[in-house]
Motif scaffolding. Structure first.
Motif, PDB file in Angstrom:
ATOM      1  N   GLY A  54       0.891  -1.167  -0.126  1.00  0.00           N
ATOM      2  CA  GLY A  54      -0.102   0.019  -0.062  1.00  0.00           C
ATOM      3  C   GLY A  54       0.965   1.303  -0.157  1.00  0.00           C
ATOM      4  N   ARG A  55       2.140   1.241  -0.164  1.00  0.00           N
ATOM      5  CA  ARG A  55       2.938   2.281  -0.025  1.00  0.00           C
ATOM      6  C   ARG A  55       3.897   2.517  -1.251  1.00  0.00           C
ATOM      7  NH1 ARG A  55       5.918   2.844   5.881  1.00  0.00           N
ATOM      8  NH2 ARG A  55       6.217   4.625   4.796  1.00  0.00           N
ATOM      9  N   GLY A  56       4.139   3.782  -1.589  1.00  0.00           N
ATOM     10  CA  GLY A  56       5.029   3.865  -2.588  1.00  0.00           C
ATOM     11  C   GLY A  56       4.477   3.984  -4.046  1.00  0.00           C
ATOM     12  N   GLN A  57       3.095   4.280  -3.887  1.00  0.00           N
ATOM     13  CA  GLN A  57       2.338   4.253  -5.393  1.00  0.00           C
ATOM     14  C   GLN A  57       2.946   5.481  -6.071  1.00  0.00           C
ATOM     15  OE1 GLN A  57       0.497   1.771  -6.181  1.00  0.00           O
ATOM     16  NE2 GLN A  57       1.175   0.918  -4.301  1.00  0.00           N
ATOM     17  N   TRP A  58       3.457   6.402  -5.599  1.00  0.00           N
ATOM     18  CA  TRP A  58       3.912   7.676  -6.324  1.00  0.00           C
ATOM     19  C   TRP A  58       4.875   7.213  -7.344  1.00  0.00           C
ATOM     20  CZ3 TRP A  58       9.435   8.791  -5.865  1.00  0.00           C
ATOM     21  CH2 TRP A  58       9.807   8.185  -4.832  1.00  0.00           C
ATOM     22  N   LEU A  59       5.762   6.212  -6.926  1.00  0.00           N
ATOM     23  CA  LEU A  59       6.797   5.647  -7.758  1.00  0.00           C
ATOM     24  C   LEU A  59       5.998   5.046  -9.217  1.00  0.00           C
ATOM     25  CD1 LEU A  59       8.939   3.388  -5.413  1.00  0.00           C
ATOM     26  CD2 LEU A  59       9.793   5.606  -6.797  1.00  0.00           C
ATOM     27  N   ALA A  60       5.045   4.404  -9.007  1.00  0.00           N
ATOM     28  CA  ALA A  60       4.564   3.941 -10.254  1.00  0.00           C
ATOM     29  C   ALA A  60       3.828   4.998 -11.024  1.00  0.00           C
ATOM     30  CB  ALA A  60       3.299   2.922  -9.899  1.00  0.00           C
ATOM     31  N   ARG A  61       3.443   6.013 -10.529  1.00  0.00           N
ATOM     32  CA  ARG A  61       2.716   7.085 -11.250  1.00  0.00           C
ATOM     33  C   ARG A  61       3.820   7.778 -11.957  1.00  0.00           C
ATOM     34  NH1 ARG A  61      -0.174   7.831  -6.363  1.00  0.00           N
ATOM     35  NH2 ARG A  61       1.123   9.494  -5.670  1.00  0.00           N
ATOM     36  N   TRP A  62       5.227   8.088 -11.327  1.00  0.00           N
ATOM     37  CA  TRP A  62       6.266   8.833 -12.191  1.00  0.00           C
ATOM     38  C   TRP A  62       7.119   8.129 -12.606  1.00  0.00           C
ATOM     39  CZ3 TRP A  62       4.430  13.464 -13.187  1.00  0.00           C
ATOM     40  CH2 TRP A  62       3.473  13.902 -12.247  1.00  0.00           C
ATOM     41  N   THR A  63       7.207   6.793 -12.977  1.00  0.00           N
ATOM     42  CA  THR A  63       8.201   5.801 -13.483  1.00  0.00           C
ATOM     43  C   THR A  63       8.964   6.273 -14.492  1.00  0.00           C
ATOM     44  OG1 THR A  63       6.958   4.000 -12.350  1.00  0.00           O
ATOM     45  CG2 THR A  63       8.744   3.470 -14.232  1.00  0.00           C
ATOM     46  N   PRO A  64       8.542   6.854 -15.468  1.00  0.00           N
ATOM     47  CA  PRO A  64       9.321   7.279 -16.970  1.00  0.00           C
ATOM     48  C   PRO A  64      10.140   8.579 -16.536  1.00  0.00           C
ATOM     49  CG  PRO A  64       6.950   6.987 -17.246  1.00  0.00           C
ATOM     50  CD  PRO A  64       7.057   7.033 -15.897  1.00  0.00           C
ATOM     51  N   VAL A  65       9.802   9.219 -15.427  1.00  0.00           N
ATOM     52  CA  VAL A  65      10.339  10.818 -15.456  1.00  0.00           C
ATOM     53  C   VAL A  65      11.897  10.691 -15.147  1.00  0.00           C
ATOM     54  CG1 VAL A  65      10.686  12.772 -13.870  1.00  0.00           C
ATOM     55  CG2 VAL A  65       8.412  11.920 -14.559  1.00  0.00           C
ATOM     56  N   PRO A  66      12.367   9.658 -14.149  1.00  0.00           N
ATOM     57  CA  PRO A  66      13.773   9.627 -13.816  1.00  0.00           C
ATOM     58  C   PRO A  66      14.464   8.892 -15.224  1.00  0.00           C
ATOM     59  CG  PRO A  66      12.538   7.976 -12.374  1.00  0.00           C
ATOM     60  CD  PRO A  66      11.452   8.919 -12.988  1.00  0.00           C
ATOM     61  N   LEU A  67      14.059   8.114 -15.624  1.00  0.00           N
ATOM     62  CA  LEU A  67      14.284   7.471 -17.059  1.00  0.00           C
ATOM     63  C   LEU A  67      14.457   8.392 -17.988  1.00  0.00           C
ATOM     64  CD1 LEU A  67      15.250   4.985 -18.455  1.00  0.00           C
ATOM     65  CD2 LEU A  67      12.763   4.565 -19.062  1.00  0.00           C
ATOM     66  N   ALA A  68      13.615   9.385 -18.240  1.00  0.00           N
ATOM     67  CA  ALA A  68      13.863  10.380 -19.048  1.00  0.00           C
ATOM     68  C   ALA A  68      14.991  11.440 -18.820  1.00  0.00           C
ATOM     69  CB  ALA A  68      12.652  11.175 -19.641  1.00  0.00           C
ATOM     70  N   VAL A  69      15.178  11.707 -17.545  1.00  0.00           N
ATOM     71  CA  VAL A  69      16.264  12.665 -16.740  1.00  0.00           C
ATOM     72  C   VAL A  69      17.529  12.235 -17.393  1.00  0.00           C
ATOM     73  CG1 VAL A  69      16.877  13.716 -14.765  1.00  0.00           C
ATOM     74  CG2 VAL A  69      14.709  13.766 -15.161  1.00  0.00           C
TER      75      VAL A  69
END
Length: 468
Positions: A54-69
């Motif tokens: 139930g924790r860390g769902q923000w990671l799933a929402r923003w997964t591609p951002v660090p990859l693009a960075v």
């Protein structure tokens, strides 16, 4: 659920391997220390699996951002070797482009861990929805799928934009409709940057390297070839190769009585050594090169067109493996600059040229010499202890001391023409140093010493120790 777990696990391994290869091709420190990105991936995947459901769902929402960075940073600030040095071995000590090492490496490690943590979290969430044994089965199958898929793309020499498109499609599928817009922008940016890299002039991928070919400038006639951001080879006209002070010419000048009818070139690359063998009248040249892309570049760009000659037989193979499988004997065996800039790396990348510089490899070359044949090797060895080490090994294998030629104080390709004796003398005492020609004082201009190594006498226990 099963399909999503399979896809998530495959994506996790695919992205990990893509990061290792792509960052290593653009950041020279990572090409040399490839485990750095691997450790960041392990850390991220472990943290992703440790997060509760139930924790860390923000990671799933923003997964591609660090990859693009990460892709933007590496593309805008690549770290490449600016010039080679005769005083160092490790790439981290030479002059490079890009940001300082203390900035580049921590940032890439952190971004890699964050990327893999996000994908690991997505995989772990799917993992928990299935019974343990079944989840392990699909997780393992997905991991194998991702690994095999990337290996296949590397073998097919697919460019980086293909990897990016596949990773983007997989992440969009895993993100679902709720995250489609949030995912689309960073993933589109990533694919666009990789497309620009792929479309750049002179860029191509081999199964091992990112290859860049630079066309001759107004003051030069040589094509320059870089591999993973490191100056690797140059394509020179035959007139330049045959200059008296050229290392390409040295083995033929040092063996005037040799017919040079059959020549084996290990590390044929773009074809410089092959062109030299043909120019000296070789009737058959076996050109062994492990990297098919380098051979293709030479076939299309070399002005002497050595690979078009029917006397040349190309073998895309590892040099040592070729020696173990052929029964042909040669008048001259040349070990020609096999990946000189990663000579002493412990685990630089997939190419393992260090296996060519062992006693077993030298013995294999010795067995394939015809009577009166010669063995020659040259490279940017840089350090005297390395020259001494190879010289001692050659002395024990061939039964007499090799001839060593130095070229300049900074860049020193060294030749060891060695002729096998008609009879086998007793080997030199263990630990005996190799014979070395007197070295000139260190100067800022290239210098050269020529020395010959006559065949040793048949007297037991003696071997050649004469220079000049």
């Amino acid at each position: 659920m099963r399909a999503r777990l399979l896809l998530a696990s495959a994506t996790m391994l695919f992205v990990e391997l893509a990061l290792i290869r792509w960052t290593g091709a653009n950041i020279v420190h990572l090409s040399y220390f490839s485990n750095f990105i691997l450790l960041g991936s392990f850390l991220g995947i472990g943290l992703g699996f440790l997060l509760p459901a139930g924790r860390g769902q923000w990671l799933a929402r923003w997964t591609p951002v660090p990859l693009a960075v990460l892709v933007v940073l590496v593309r805008e600030f690549p770290v490449q070797v600016r010039q080679t040095s005769g005083e160092v071995i490790y790439f981290t000590a030479v002059k490079t482009t890009g940001l300082p090492q203390w900035v580049t490496l921590p940032v890439l490690f952190g971004l890699t861990a964050l990327i893999m943590m996000a994908i690991g979290k997505m995989t772990a969430d799917q993992f928990r929805l299935l019974p343990s044994l079944e989840a392990y089965r699909f997780d393992l199958l997905g991991s194998l799928t991702g690994s095999v898929s990337f290996a296949l793309l590397s073998w097919l020499r697919a460019p980086s934009v293909v990897w990016g498109v596949i990773a983007a499609a997989a992440l969009l599928t895993l993100g679902g409709r709720r995250n489609s817009i949030r995912y689309s922008v960073p993933l589109a940016l990533m694919v666009a940057i990789l497309a620009l890299e792929t479309a750049a002039s002179g860029i191509s991928w081999s199964p091992y390297y990112k290859i860049e070919v630079t066309r001759p400038t107004s003051g030069s006639r040589d094509y320059k070839i870089s591999a993973n951001g490191v100056p690797h080879q140059s394509i020179a006209p035959l007139k330049v190769l045959r200059r008296p002070d050229s290392p390409y010419e040295r083995p033929y000048r040092e063996t005037p009585r040799n017919s040079h009818r059959r020549v084996l070139v290990i590390g044929a690359g773009n074809g410089n050594d092959v062109a030299m063998a043909l120019a000296h009248g070789a009737q058959r040249v076996d050109a062994v090169e492990i990297d098919p892309r380098l051979q293709e570049i030479g076939a299309s760009l070399h002005p002497a067109r050595p690979y078009d000659n029917p006397r040349v037989h190309v073998h895309i193979n590892d040099g040592r493996a070729f020696l173990e499988r052929t029964n042909t004997r040669y008048d001259l065996v040349v070990l020609a600059l096999p990946d000189s800039l990663t000579l002493v790396s412990g685990a630089s990348n997939l190419r393992l040229e260090s296996y060519l510089f062992t006693r077993e490899a030298f013995e294999a070359a010795h067995r394939h010499l015809a009577p009166g044949g010669a063995f020659a090797m040259y490279n940017y060895y840089r350090q005297n202890w390395l020259i001494d080490r190879f010289g001692s090994t050659l002395t024990s294998v061939f039964g007499h001391a090799p001839c060593i030629t130095h070229y300049g104080a900074r860049r020193r390709p060294s030749w060891w023409p060695v002729s096998p004796p008609a009879t086998s003398p007793a080997p030199p005492p263990r630990g005996a140093p190799p014979v070395r020609c007197p070295r000139p004082p260190v100067t800022t201009t290239p210098s050269r010493i020529c020395c010959t190594a006559p065949s040793p006498p048949s007297t037991s226990g003696s071997w050649a120790r004469s220079c000049w």
